[in-house]
Design a protein around this motif. Structure first.
Motif, PDB file in Angstrom:
ATOM      1  N   ALA A 323       0.813  -1.214   0.000  1.00  0.00           N
ATOM      2  CA  ALA A 323       0.000   0.000   0.000  1.00  0.00           C
ATOM      3  C   ALA A 323       0.846   1.264   0.000  1.00  0.00           C
ATOM      4  CB  ALA A 323      -0.935  -0.006   1.204  1.00  0.00           C
ATOM      5  N   LEU A 324       1.859   1.325   0.863  1.00  0.00           N
ATOM      6  CA  LEU A 324       2.660   2.545   0.974  1.00  0.00           C
ATOM      7  C   LEU A 324       3.840   2.577   0.018  1.00  0.00           C
ATOM      8  CD1 LEU A 324       2.791   3.255   4.826  1.00  0.00           C
ATOM      9  CD2 LEU A 324       1.189   4.094   3.109  1.00  0.00           C
ATOM     10  N   GLY A 325       4.219   1.428  -0.507  1.00  0.00           N
ATOM     11  CA  GLY A 325       5.378   1.404  -1.397  1.00  0.00           C
ATOM     12  C   GLY A 325       6.699   1.309  -0.670  1.00  0.00           C
ATOM     13  N   CYS A 326       6.682   0.905   0.618  1.00  0.00           N
ATOM     14  CA  CYS A 326       7.943   0.680   1.322  1.00  0.00           C
ATOM     15  C   CYS A 326       8.711  -0.459   0.640  1.00  0.00           C
ATOM     16  CB  CYS A 326       7.688   0.340   2.780  1.00  0.00           C
ATOM     17  SG  CYS A 326       6.962   1.695   3.741  1.00  0.00           S
ATOM     18  N   ARG A 327      10.026  -0.377   0.674  1.00  0.00           N
ATOM     19  CA  ARG A 327      10.867  -1.331  -0.062  1.00  0.00           C
ATOM     20  C   ARG A 327      11.592  -2.249   0.904  1.00  0.00           C
ATOM     21  NH1 ARG A 327      14.722   2.490  -2.554  1.00  0.00           N
ATOM     22  NH2 ARG A 327      14.139   3.742  -0.748  1.00  0.00           N
ATOM     23  N   PRO A 328      11.213  -3.531   0.924  1.00  0.00           N
ATOM     24  CA  PRO A 328      11.882  -4.479   1.825  1.00  0.00           C
ATOM     25  C   PRO A 328      13.253  -4.877   1.288  1.00  0.00           C
ATOM     26  CG  PRO A 328      10.252  -5.619   0.512  1.00  0.00           C
ATOM     27  CD  PRO A 328      10.126  -4.165   0.165  1.00  0.00           C
ATOM     28  N   THR A 329      14.152  -5.192   2.193  1.00  0.00           N
ATOM     29  CA  THR A 329      15.469  -5.678   1.797  1.00  0.00           C
ATOM     30  C   THR A 329      15.409  -7.176   1.543  1.00  0.00           C
ATOM     31  OG1 THR A 329      16.115  -6.089   4.093  1.00  0.00           O
ATOM     32  CG2 THR A 329      16.543  -3.881   3.201  1.00  0.00           C
ATOM     33  N   ASP A 343      14.751  -4.383  15.485  1.00  0.00           N
ATOM     34  CA  ASP A 343      15.421  -3.803  16.656  1.00  0.00           C
ATOM     35  C   ASP A 343      14.924  -2.388  16.930  1.00  0.00           C
ATOM     36  OD1 ASP A 343      16.882  -6.137  16.961  1.00  0.00           O
ATOM     37  OD2 ASP A 343      18.522  -5.405  15.710  1.00  0.00           O
ATOM     38  N   SER A 344      14.634  -1.662  15.882  1.00  0.00           N
ATOM     39  CA  SER A 344      14.076  -0.315  16.012  1.00  0.00           C
ATOM     40  C   SER A 344      13.444   0.067  14.687  1.00  0.00           C
ATOM     41  CB  SER A 344      15.157   0.711  16.398  1.00  0.00           C
ATOM     42  OG  SER A 344      16.181   0.758  15.412  1.00  0.00           O
ATOM     43  N   ALA A 345      12.517   1.024  14.756  1.00  0.00           N
ATOM     44  CA  ALA A 345      11.827   1.510  13.562  1.00  0.00           C
ATOM     45  C   ALA A 345      11.526   2.979  13.751  1.00  0.00           C
ATOM     46  CB  ALA A 345      10.537   0.726  13.317  1.00  0.00           C
ATOM     47  N   GLY A 346      11.521   3.710  12.651  1.00  0.00           N
ATOM     48  CA  GLY A 346      11.221   5.136  12.743  1.00  0.00           C
ATOM     49  C   GLY A 346      11.114   5.770  11.377  1.00  0.00           C
ATOM     50  N   CYS A 347      10.281   6.812  11.289  1.00  0.00           N
ATOM     51  CA  CYS A 347      10.107   7.530  10.028  1.00  0.00           C
ATOM     52  C   CYS A 347       9.611   8.942  10.326  1.00  0.00           C
ATOM     53  CB  CYS A 347       9.131   6.802   9.111  1.00  0.00           C
ATOM     54  SG  CYS A 347       7.436   6.731   9.762  1.00  0.00           S
ATOM     55  N   VAL A 348       9.711   9.803   9.344  1.00  0.00           N
ATOM     56  CA  VAL A 348       9.197  11.165   9.413  1.00  0.00           C
ATOM     57  C   VAL A 348       8.147  11.313   8.321  1.00  0.00           C
ATOM     58  CG1 VAL A 348       9.725  13.618   9.233  1.00  0.00           C
ATOM     59  CG2 VAL A 348      11.360  12.062  10.316  1.00  0.00           C
ATOM     60  N   MET A 349       6.920  11.627   8.723  1.00  0.00           N
ATOM     61  CA  MET A 349       5.825  11.798   7.771  1.00  0.00           C
ATOM     62  C   MET A 349       5.496  13.274   7.646  1.00  0.00           C
ATOM     63  SD  MET A 349       3.273   8.633   8.757  1.00  0.00           S
ATOM     64  CE  MET A 349       3.051   9.213  10.439  1.00  0.00           C
ATOM     65  N   LYS A 350       5.422  13.723   6.379  1.00  0.00           N
ATOM     66  CA  LYS A 350       5.090  15.116   6.106  1.00  0.00           C
ATOM     67  C   LYS A 350       3.923  15.178   5.143  1.00  0.00           C
ATOM     68  CE  LYS A 350       9.725  17.013   6.870  1.00  0.00           C
ATOM     69  NZ  LYS A 350      10.839  17.803   6.278  1.00  0.00           N
ATOM     70  N   LEU A 351       2.972  16.019   5.479  1.00  0.00           N
ATOM     71  CA  LEU A 351       1.802  16.220   4.641  1.00  0.00           C
ATOM     72  C   LEU A 351       2.076  17.377   3.703  1.00  0.00           C
ATOM     73  CD1 LEU A 351      -1.201  15.392   4.140  1.00  0.00           C
ATOM     74  CD2 LEU A 351      -1.810  17.169   5.770  1.00  0.00           C
ATOM     75  N   GLU A 352       2.017  17.109   2.411  1.00  0.00           N
ATOM     76  CA  GLU A 352       2.287  18.126   1.401  1.00  0.00           C
ATOM     77  C   GLU A 352       1.210  18.057   0.334  1.00  0.00           C
ATOM     78  OE1 GLU A 352       6.161  17.369  -0.043  1.00  0.00           O
ATOM     79  OE2 GLU A 352       7.178  17.874   1.841  1.00  0.00           O
ATOM     80  N   GLY A 353       0.353  19.082   0.295  1.00  0.00           N
ATOM     81  CA  GLY A 353      -0.726  19.077  -0.682  1.00  0.00           C
ATOM     82  C   GLY A 353      -1.678  17.926  -0.435  1.00  0.00           C
ATOM     83  N   ASP A 354      -1.909  17.098  -1.475  1.00  0.00           N
ATOM     84  CA  ASP A 354      -2.797  15.955  -1.332  1.00  0.00           C
ATOM     85  C   ASP A 354      -2.012  14.652  -1.261  1.00  0.00           C
ATOM     86  OD1 ASP A 354      -1.870  15.906  -3.886  1.00  0.00           O
ATOM     87  OD2 ASP A 354      -3.794  15.421  -4.825  1.00  0.00           O
ATOM     88  N   ARG A 355      -0.737  14.754  -0.939  1.00  0.00           N
ATOM     89  CA  ARG A 355       0.096  13.564  -0.817  1.00  0.00           C
ATOM     90  C   ARG A 355       0.924  13.643   0.457  1.00  0.00           C
ATOM     91  NH1 ARG A 355       1.151  10.335  -5.445  1.00  0.00           N
ATOM     92  NH2 ARG A 355      -0.148  10.942  -7.216  1.00  0.00           N
ATOM     93  N   PRO A 381       6.112  10.157  -3.121  1.00  0.00           N
ATOM     94  CA  PRO A 381       5.023  10.498  -2.204  1.00  0.00           C
ATOM     95  C   PRO A 381       3.905   9.468  -2.269  1.00  0.00           C
ATOM     96  CG  PRO A 381       5.735  12.439  -3.408  1.00  0.00           C
ATOM     97  CD  PRO A 381       6.437  11.275  -4.034  1.00  0.00           C
ATOM     98  N   VAL A 382       3.187   9.357  -1.156  1.00  0.00           N
ATOM     99  CA  VAL A 382       2.145   8.346  -1.016  1.00  0.00           C
ATOM    100  C   VAL A 382       0.770   9.019  -1.090  1.00  0.00           C
ATOM    101  CG1 VAL A 382       1.203   6.539   0.447  1.00  0.00           C
ATOM    102  CG2 VAL A 382       3.672   6.974   0.425  1.00  0.00           C
ATOM    103  N   ASP A 385      -5.280   7.717  -0.293  1.00  0.00           N
ATOM    104  CA  ASP A 385      -6.079   6.503  -0.265  1.00  0.00           C
ATOM    105  C   ASP A 385      -5.229   5.282   0.047  1.00  0.00           C
ATOM    106  OD1 ASP A 385      -4.720   6.564  -2.608  1.00  0.00           O
ATOM    107  OD2 ASP A 385      -6.442   6.184  -3.911  1.00  0.00           O
ATOM    108  N   ARG A 386      -3.921   5.360  -0.235  1.00  0.00           N
ATOM    109  CA  ARG A 386      -3.041   4.261   0.149  1.00  0.00           C
ATOM    110  C   ARG A 386      -2.909   4.167   1.669  1.00  0.00           C
ATOM    111  NH1 ARG A 386      -0.052   2.156  -4.153  1.00  0.00           N
ATOM    112  NH2 ARG A 386      -1.194   2.671  -6.061  1.00  0.00           N
ATOM    113  N   LEU A 387      -2.929   5.314   2.338  1.00  0.00           N
ATOM    114  CA  LEU A 387      -2.911   5.299   3.802  1.00  0.00           C
ATOM    115  C   LEU A 387      -4.155   4.605   4.342  1.00  0.00           C
ATOM    116  CD1 LEU A 387      -1.695   8.921   4.624  1.00  0.00           C
ATOM    117  CD2 LEU A 387      -0.402   6.811   4.882  1.00  0.00           C
TER     118      LEU A 387
END
Length: 438
Positions: A323-329, A343-355, A381-382, A385-387
């Motif tokens: 759905a989000l297009g994350c890329r697995p190793t 072991d840990s996970a983290g991301c920064v999400m930014k809302l820009e326009g309609d994406r 950008p995602v 509706d994918r969210l």
């Protein structure tokens, strides 16, 4: 030699003694007995119960000084009989236009917080039922029922003060939780709510303005309950979650608008994934450096999310990829286990326009395991509706009509094409079938 005595004078003296001395004493004694009677206690109980609108019991009533009523062993219950709050001692002092309530000890759980928030909102909007100003003070106050009564995460001792003031067409409520420290310091947790009614408007439109500052982490379930957001908040974030930050919001005919910054800690990843129809474990946090919304929808956001050691099940991991297009190793693709540990996970999400853009917070990865990247951020950008698909049940076929996904779509900015086509769909429902997902 004898002194002449008059029978009339004797009767007059005796009558004067009865009227001046015995009769007032008897009346005072009768008044004291009446004040201490069960009937008087019941009258006080009924009057207070009508003010709060909830069942109330009182053990004893005292009058320590003029204009002050002291009640002991007070218990407030729900309409079904469940105990909401027990107050050992409460004093009510009444003036011409104001009632002042003093409570020695107060312990409120999320259910009591929900009732408290409802009473505050009712006072703001019910001019006729609550015409008097009111001040409530609690010297020893704490939240309970959220696992923060003891230990290193326990809330510091605080005093609570609630001020309800009306002036003309404006009614305001100020709630202050003050830790041990000087009054009015930056460490105070404070919320202010102001309701203004346009007297010249035939429709009687209301405008609300809310400002808040939570300097100390407060239990998220009780904060949500005070705000009236009790449905699913504790289930989604967990009972141990805390929130701190600042916010400003206004509400008018167009809806809610405002800005907020803050941080939510101790989020139970298991609770979050359960709401999404998945499984997981871990402790997460969310740090919002900028959130703005207008007319009930998000306008801009910059949010960083993180989680320590934990795991999610494979179906949820696949939703992040598809759905989000994350890329697995390669390490994530090669495993055949039903869960994906990290072991840990983290991301920064930014809302820009309609994406929305999703950027890694751990070097070039959003999740790492064994010192190596497990999942990379999307390269583009995602769409919103994918969210919604990420928050949808695994068996969903269309963009969700209910649940977390539907709620998300209702608060995210509408696409320009959706705004222009909404009128045409209303005229021709056959063209407005639910859009399929990706």
């Amino acid at each position: 030699m004898f002194i002449e005595r008059s029978a009339g004078r004797i009767r007059l003296a005796r009558l004067t003694f009865v009227i001046v001395a015995l009769l007032p004493c008897a009346m005072l004694a009768a008044w004291a007995v009446a004040r201490g009677s069960a009937g008087h206690r019941e009258a006080v109980r009924v009057r207070w119960q009508q003010s709060i609108g909830l069942p109330l019991t009182i053990g004893a009533v005292e009058h320590p000084r003029p204009g002050v009523v002291r009640a002991r062993s007070c218990v407030v219950r729900t309409p079904t009989g469940r105990t909401l709050v027990e107050i050992p001692t409460i004093e009510v002092e009444s003036a011409d236009t104001e009632d002042r309530l003093r409570v020695d000890t107060a312990r409120l759980d999320p259910q009591a917080a929900l009732v408290l928030g409802g009473l505050v909102r009712e006072w703001l909007r019910s001019d006729a039922r609550h015409p008097r100003n009111c001040v409530i003070e609690a010297g020893d106050f704490a939240w309970t029922g959220c696992g923060r009564e003891s230990g290193p995460t326990a809330s510091p001792p605080t005093s609570l003060r609630i001020e309800c003031v009306a002036q003309g067409e404006t009614r305001a409520v100020r709630i202050v939780c003050r830790p041990d420290g000087p009054e009015g310091s930056e460490a105070d947790d404070e919320v202010r709510m102001v309701r203004t009614l346009d007297a010249g408007d035939r429709e009687g439109r209301e405008r609300f303005e809310v400002d808040g500052r939570l300097s100390h982490p407060q239990p998220l379930p009780v904060m949500a309950a005070v705000a009236g957001w009790s449905d699913g908040t504790a289930d989604a974030a967990g009972w141990s979650a805390t929130v701190a930050g600042e916010f400003h919001a206004t509400h008018d005919a167009a809806g809610w608008s405002g800005t907020a910054t803050g941080r939510i800690d101790e989020i139970d990843l298991g609770s979050v994934t359960k709401v999404l129809g998945a499984r997981g474990a871990g402790t997460a946090w969310v740090d919002a450096s900028r959130v703005a919304w207008s007319d009930g929808r998000l306008a801009a956001a910059a949010v960083e999310c993180g989680c320590g050691r934990g795991w999610v099940d494979a179906p949820l991991f696949d939703r992040l990829v598809i759905a989000l297009g994350c890329r697995p190793t390669a390490a994530a693709r090669s495993t055949g286990e039903p869960v994906r540990s990290f072991d840990s996970a983290g991301c920064v999400m930014k809302l820009e326009g309609d994406r929305m853009t999703l950027q890694p917070a751990l070097g070039d990865a959003v999740a790492v395991a064994g010192g190596a990247a497990l999942l990379h951020a999307p390269s583009a950008p995602v769409p919103f509706d994918r969210l919604a698909w990420v928050l949808s049940p695994p068996a969903a076929t269309f963009v969700p009509a209910d649940g977390p996904g539907a709620w998300l779509m209702s608060v995210l900015p509408a696409k320009p094409t959706e705004r222009s086509e909404s009128g045409a769909r209303a005229e021709n429902p056959s063209d407005g079938d639910q859009h399929r997902g990706f």
